[in-house]
Structure formats: C-alpha cells, structure tokens
Motif scaffolding. Structure first.
Motif, PDB file in Angstrom:
ATOM      1  N   GLN A  76       1.184  -0.786   0.119  1.00  0.00           N
ATOM      2  CA  GLN A  76      -0.473   0.096  -0.385  1.00  0.00           C
ATOM      3  C   GLN A  76       0.857   1.179  -0.458  1.00  0.00           C
ATOM      4  N   PHE A  77       2.140   0.729   0.271  1.00  0.00           N
ATOM      5  CA  PHE A  77       2.411   2.054   0.803  1.00  0.00           C
ATOM      6  C   PHE A  77       4.060   2.122   0.391  1.00  0.00           C
ATOM      7  N   GLY A  78       4.848   2.417   0.063  1.00  0.00           N
ATOM      8  CA  GLY A  78       6.375   3.216  -0.054  1.00  0.00           C
ATOM      9  C   GLY A  78       7.051   2.743  -1.762  1.00  0.00           C
ATOM     10  N   GLY A  79       7.706   2.541  -2.043  1.00  0.00           N
ATOM     11  CA  GLY A  79       8.716   2.723  -3.195  1.00  0.00           C
ATOM     12  C   GLY A  79       8.761   4.399  -3.039  1.00  0.00           C
ATOM     13  N   SER A  80       9.237   4.586  -4.725  1.00  0.00           N
ATOM     14  CA  SER A  80       9.683   5.719  -4.879  1.00  0.00           C
ATOM     15  C   SER A  80       8.358   6.113  -6.032  1.00  0.00           C
ATOM     16  N   PRO A  81       7.984   7.312  -5.609  1.00  0.00           N
ATOM     17  CA  PRO A  81       6.806   8.039  -6.674  1.00  0.00           C
ATOM     18  C   PRO A  81       8.000   8.350  -7.598  1.00  0.00           C
ATOM     19  N   LEU A  82       6.831   8.021  -9.031  1.00  0.00           N
ATOM     20  CA  LEU A  82       7.657   8.598 -10.462  1.00  0.00           C
ATOM     21  C   LEU A  82       6.455   9.657 -11.184  1.00  0.00           C
ATOM     22  N   LYS A  83       6.647  10.949 -11.936  1.00  0.00           N
ATOM     23  CA  LYS A  83       5.015  10.817 -12.531  1.00  0.00           C
ATOM     24  C   LYS A  83       6.031  11.973 -13.891  1.00  0.00           C
ATOM     25  N   VAL A  84       5.596  11.115 -14.833  1.00  0.00           N
ATOM     26  CA  VAL A  84       6.064  11.649 -16.390  1.00  0.00           C
ATOM     27  C   VAL A  84       4.638  11.436 -16.551  1.00  0.00           C
ATOM     28  N   GLY A  85       4.413  13.396 -16.792  1.00  0.00           N
ATOM     29  CA  GLY A  85       3.146  14.023 -17.676  1.00  0.00           C
ATOM     30  C   GLY A  85       2.302  13.670 -16.989  1.00  0.00           C
ATOM     31  N   GLU A  86       0.758  12.958 -17.265  1.00  0.00           N
ATOM     32  CA  GLU A  86       0.221  12.911 -15.662  1.00  0.00           C
ATOM     33  C   GLU A  86       0.045  11.492 -15.289  1.00  0.00           C
ATOM     34  N   GLU A  87       0.782  10.601 -16.258  1.00  0.00           N
ATOM     35  CA  GLU A  87       1.542   9.550 -15.441  1.00  0.00           C
ATOM     36  C   GLU A  87       2.312   8.479 -14.121  1.00  0.00           C
ATOM     37  N   GLU A  88       1.653   8.357 -13.892  1.00  0.00           N
ATOM     38  CA  GLU A  88       2.431   7.771 -12.486  1.00  0.00           C
ATOM     39  C   GLU A  88       2.779   6.467 -12.090  1.00  0.00           C
ATOM     40  N   PHE A  89       3.846   6.147 -11.700  1.00  0.00           N
ATOM     41  CA  PHE A  89       5.003   5.365 -11.984  1.00  0.00           C
ATOM     42  C   PHE A  89       5.503   5.054 -10.146  1.00  0.00           C
ATOM     43  N   THR A  90       5.833   3.665 -10.007  1.00  0.00           N
ATOM     44  CA  THR A  90       6.742   3.497  -8.843  1.00  0.00           C
ATOM     45  C   THR A  90       7.530   2.921  -8.823  1.00  0.00           C
ATOM     46  N   LEU A  91       8.992   2.656  -8.465  1.00  0.00           N
ATOM     47  CA  LEU A  91       9.886   2.127  -8.193  1.00  0.00           C
ATOM     48  C   LEU A  91      10.414   1.541  -7.457  1.00  0.00           C
ATOM     49  N   PHE A  92      10.000   0.046  -7.175  1.00  0.00           N
ATOM     50  CA  PHE A  92       9.988  -0.521  -5.874  1.00  0.00           C
ATOM     51  C   PHE A  92      11.903  -1.750  -5.851  1.00  0.00           C
ATOM     52  N   ARG A  93      12.129  -1.759  -4.933  1.00  0.00           N
ATOM     53  CA  ARG A  93      13.078  -3.265  -5.114  1.00  0.00           C
ATOM     54  C   ARG A  93      12.379  -4.397  -4.839  1.00  0.00           C
ATOM     55  N   ASP A  94      13.214  -5.109  -5.956  1.00  0.00           N
ATOM     56  CA  ASP A  94      12.203  -6.735  -6.092  1.00  0.00           C
ATOM     57  C   ASP A  94      12.371  -7.167  -5.044  1.00  0.00           C
ATOM     58  N   HIS A  95      12.866  -6.832  -3.481  1.00  0.00           N
ATOM     59  CA  HIS A  95      11.954  -7.806  -2.352  1.00  0.00           C
ATOM     60  C   HIS A  95      10.747  -7.301  -2.010  1.00  0.00           C
ATOM     61  N   GLU A  96      10.794  -6.047  -2.574  1.00  0.00           N
ATOM     62  CA  GLU A  96       9.568  -5.655  -2.086  1.00  0.00           C
ATOM     63  C   GLU A  96       8.483  -5.732  -2.544  1.00  0.00           C
ATOM     64  N   LEU A  97       8.161  -6.123  -3.354  1.00  0.00           N
ATOM     65  CA  LEU A  97       7.145  -6.797  -4.117  1.00  0.00           C
ATOM     66  C   LEU A  97       6.425  -8.065  -3.363  1.00  0.00           C
ATOM     67  N   LEU A  98       5.142  -7.806  -2.848  1.00  0.00           N
ATOM     68  CA  LEU A  98       4.583  -8.995  -2.275  1.00  0.00           C
ATOM     69  C   LEU A  98       4.638 -10.209  -3.123  1.00  0.00           C
ATOM     70  N   ALA A  99       3.379 -10.018  -4.418  1.00  0.00           N
ATOM     71  CA  ALA A  99       3.188 -11.809  -4.376  1.00  0.00           C
ATOM     72  C   ALA A  99       3.048 -11.055  -6.442  1.00  0.00           C
ATOM     73  N   LYS A 100       3.815 -11.871  -7.069  1.00  0.00           N
ATOM     74  CA  LYS A 100       3.224 -12.056  -8.646  1.00  0.00           C
ATOM     75  C   LYS A 100       2.212 -12.542  -9.018  1.00  0.00           C
ATOM     76  N   ILE A 101       0.983 -12.084 -10.141  1.00  0.00           N
ATOM     77  CA  ILE A 101       0.185 -12.615 -10.011  1.00  0.00           C
ATOM     78  C   ILE A 101      -0.490 -13.364 -11.002  1.00  0.00           C
ATOM     79  N   ASN A 102      -0.268 -14.763 -11.201  1.00  0.00           N
ATOM     80  CA  ASN A 102      -0.406 -15.832 -12.652  1.00  0.00           C
ATOM     81  C   ASN A 102      -1.323 -16.162 -13.233  1.00  0.00           C
ATOM     82  N   GLU A 103      -2.051 -16.048 -14.216  1.00  0.00           N
ATOM     83  CA  GLU A 103      -3.068 -15.478 -14.892  1.00  0.00           C
ATOM     84  C   GLU A 103      -3.156 -16.569 -15.913  1.00  0.00           C
TER      85      GLU A 103
END
Length: 103
Positions: A76-103
């Motif tokens: 929910q919180f954390g990471g380093s937010p980036l904004k390019v124009g109106e788009e928002e992105f976030t940088l996380f470290r690999d170990h901060e990701l909670l899960a990979k969603i397999n579809e």
C-alpha cells in the motif's frame, strides 16, 4: 536536471522494478458508473521494466523474480513515486513486491 519525457528511457538499476498501478474499474459489468469515492486504489500493478539484479557477496548476479509484463501485488505504501506528464509510476526493490499474479 532535465525532466523525464518518456518512461521508456528509464532503466532501473540493480534489483529495482518499475511498475504502474492498474487503475480500478470505474464501471460495473452491467455498465453502471461508480463514483470515485467508492473505487478503492488497487494494489495491483504491471511491471514495465526491471533492473539486471543485485549482486551477492561473491559478485554473482541474483536473478530477478519478475519480468516486464508481469502483474504483481505491491504494498500500500513505499516505493519511489515518479510522474511523467500525467502518468504515475513507482520504483520498488524486487524484495518489496508482495506477490506475482499468475493468470
């Protein structure tokens, strides 16, 4: 420093992962539009780019757990937010990701 004009020119370093939150649906399956106040922020994101991986104490590169195009669950919180124009992105470290969603 010049402003980042295009997110494709950003290459994460080491074990960092660039993600973009998946926007929640604002319309139900039957076509009813939901008010913004009832739409919760999603913790799902799409991986856009990954770094080459961190190095272990022996100088060996550790593999990344995700790849571009994967869907992941982010905190929910954390990471380093980036904004390019109106788009928002976030940088996380690999170990901060909670899960990979397999579809």
């Amino acid at each position: 420093m010049s402003a980042l004009r295009n997110i494709k020119s950003l290459a994460p370093l080491l074990d960092r992962v660039l993600v973009q939150r998946i926007k929640p649906e604002t319309k139900t399956a039957s076509g009813i539009f939901l008010p913004e106040s009832s739409v919760k922020e999603q913790n799902e994101a799409k991986v856009l780019a990954v770094g080459p991986g961190a190095m272990d104490k022996n100088g060996q590169r550790l593999p990344m757990s995700v790849a571009p195009g994967d869907k992941v669950l982010i905190p929910q919180f954390g990471g380093s937010p980036l904004k390019v124009g109106e788009e928002e992105f976030t940088l996380f470290r690999d170990h901060e990701l909670l899960a990979k969603i397999n579809e």
